[in-house]
Design an enzyme around this catalytic site. Structure first.
Site, PDB file in Angstrom:
ATOM      1  N   ALA A 213       0.810  -1.219   0.000  1.00  0.00           N
ATOM      2  CA  ALA A 213       0.000   0.000   0.000  1.00  0.00           C
ATOM      3  C   ALA A 213       0.837   1.259   0.000  1.00  0.00           C
ATOM      4  CB  ALA A 213      -0.939  -0.002   1.199  1.00  0.00           C
ATOM      5  N   LYS A 216       6.271   2.732   2.859  1.00  0.00           N
ATOM      6  CA  LYS A 216       7.689   3.065   2.794  1.00  0.00           C
ATOM      7  C   LYS A 216       7.995   3.966   1.595  1.00  0.00           C
ATOM      8  CE  LYS A 216       9.011  -1.053   5.348  1.00  0.00           C
ATOM      9  NZ  LYS A 216       7.607  -1.578   5.469  1.00  0.00           N
ATOM     10  N   ASP A 259       3.038  -8.457 -12.963  1.00  0.00           N
ATOM     11  CA  ASP A 259       2.444  -9.787 -13.043  1.00  0.00           C
ATOM     12  C   ASP A 259       3.381 -10.779 -12.375  1.00  0.00           C
ATOM     13  OD1 ASP A 259       0.297  -8.847 -14.573  1.00  0.00           O
ATOM     14  OD2 ASP A 259       1.443  -9.059 -16.431  1.00  0.00           O
ATOM     15  N   CYS A 333       9.515  -8.052   8.019  1.00  0.00           N
ATOM     16  CA  CYS A 333       8.926  -7.812   9.341  1.00  0.00           C
ATOM     17  C   CYS A 333       8.822  -9.159  10.054  1.00  0.00           C
ATOM     18  CB  CYS A 333       7.569  -7.148   9.193  1.00  0.00           C
ATOM     19  SG  CYS A 333       6.922  -6.545  10.753  1.00  0.00           S
TER      20      CYS A 333
END
Length: 392
Positions: A213, A216, A259, A333
């Site tokens: 989204a 960063k 893709d 993360c």
């Protein structure tokens, strides 16, 4: 809602959370919000109490329970007053049967423990099960942190990130003028440090290869307004969230939808052209288990193996895109060695013309070729990050 009805609501939500963890569905927060959208009779105190019951039960159980009732009975093993609410009253849970078993308390599945560094097992688990604070990143292209800190109740400057503000966990900011005006974004301090590890400056070209989204990418654009920021991802749903966020922040970010399986061909024009490529790779999310404790129920050996292979493939896609003297920043993360230190070591084994650089920030502890940020030591989400520079 009566106290018994709150317990029953928590059981129903837990049933959905357990099913979602099994089928890789939405996170617990989304399920809680969806549950109360159709139950307008529940007041704010009811919603808060039920949510607290749900998360207490999730945090207590490292292994995925069979049902929400089993998870809640496990919580009642430690809370006699809670067990009294299994009373069979209208809208409440049925009384506990003598032979009915609860889920045993544990922090993490044993197979996961074998994948972690000893200091993580010893020092980090209590912190990984605490509630996380709310961190904001100031859009330094538009405002200074010092200008905004007084606009939020209880705000403190983050210790490691020069861009961050830390607020109490329950702070609502979605209607705050600084948020709607693009002056702040919600972003954990550790995530801010990943952007800082890219050392954005000047008019460099930076590719955020797994942008999602765009959190960063937005941080990079704010830190270096003159830089060319390219955000790429294979998820149309996640990447589509970036343009409106960038517009609100006043950031110029180019977006590329890729893709899966054709990334190399679609990025061929960038070969040897990027000053920095950030690979914030898909991972177990074990570093965010204090925010999403049900993530422990989602992780399986098979899923972890798939993630490790994906991370390796993305690193190999990214390497040729970096120009000589440029940097590849790898981040996950995660606190699991196979996704962090092992992945970085294996990358250097496959790519000999790269050297390791230390991080341009304080914090974290040395972990192989990179650094590991953790909740107990750094008060951030758990992140592994390594920075490689292409020598030729």
């Amino acid at each position: 809602m009566t106290p018994s009805a709150r317990v029953q609501a928590a059981i129903e939500i837990l049933d959905e959370v357990i099913a979602s963890a099994r089928d890789d569905g939405p996170p617990a927060d989304t399920i809680v919000q969806r549950y109360f959208k159709t139950r307008r009779y529940a007041g704010s105190k009811d919603r808060r109490a039920v949510r607290e019951l749900v998360y207490r039960a999730v945090r207590r159980a490292g292994e995925r329970p069979d049902s929400g009732r089993q998870a809640m009975l496990g919580l009642s093993d430690e809370d006699a007053e809670l067990l009294d609410l299994f009373d069979g009253s209208p809208h409440g849970p049925a009384a506990r049967e003598p032979a009915e078993k609860s889920v045993p308390a544990s922090l993490v599945p044993a197979w996961v423990q074998a994948l972690l560094s000893e200091h993580v097992i010893a020092d980090e688990w209590p912190a990984l099960l605490e509630r996380a604070p709310l961190d904001l990143r100031v859009n330094v292209a538009r405002a200074a942190r010092e200008e905004l800190i007084g606009q939020f109740d209880g705000a403190q400057p983050t210790r490691l990130s020069p861009w961050g503000l830390r607020l109490p966990p329950d702070t609502r900011i979605d209607e705050h003028p600084a948020y709607s005006g693009g002056l702040v974004e919600v972003q954990d301090e550790g995530s801010q440090l990943i952007a800082l590890a890219c050392q954005p400056s000047g008019e460099m070209r930076v590719l955020d290869l797994c942008a999602g989204a765009g959190g960063k990418a937005l941080a990079l654009a704010a830190a270096a307004p003159g830089a060319e920021i390219i955000a790429a991802d294979t998820s149309r749903a996640r990447l589509s969230q970036l343009p409106p966020r960038a517009e609100r922040a006043g950031a110029a970010i180019a977006v590329r939808l890729l893709d899966g399986g054709r990334e190399t061909a679609q990025l061929a024009d960038l070969e040897g052209q990027c000053a920095v490529v950030l690979v914030d790779a898909p991972c177990s999310g074990s570093g965010t288990w204090r925010r999403n404790p049900e993530g422990r129920w989602r992780l399986t050996p098979e899923r972890l193996d798939r993630l490790v292979k994906t991370q390796q493939r993305l690193l190999d896609i990214a390497a040729p895109l970096v120009k000589p003297g440029g940097a590849l920043v790898y981040a996950v993360c995660s606190i699991i060695r196979a996704e962090g230190a092992d992945q970085a070591r294996n990358f250097l084994g496959r790519h000999s013309s790269w050297i390791v650089q230390d991080m341009p920030f304080d914090g974290g502890r040395a972990e192989g070729l990179g650094r590991l940020l953790t909740p107990a030591r750094d008060a951030t989400d758990g992140f592994f990050v390594a920075r490689f520079v292409r020598s030729c």
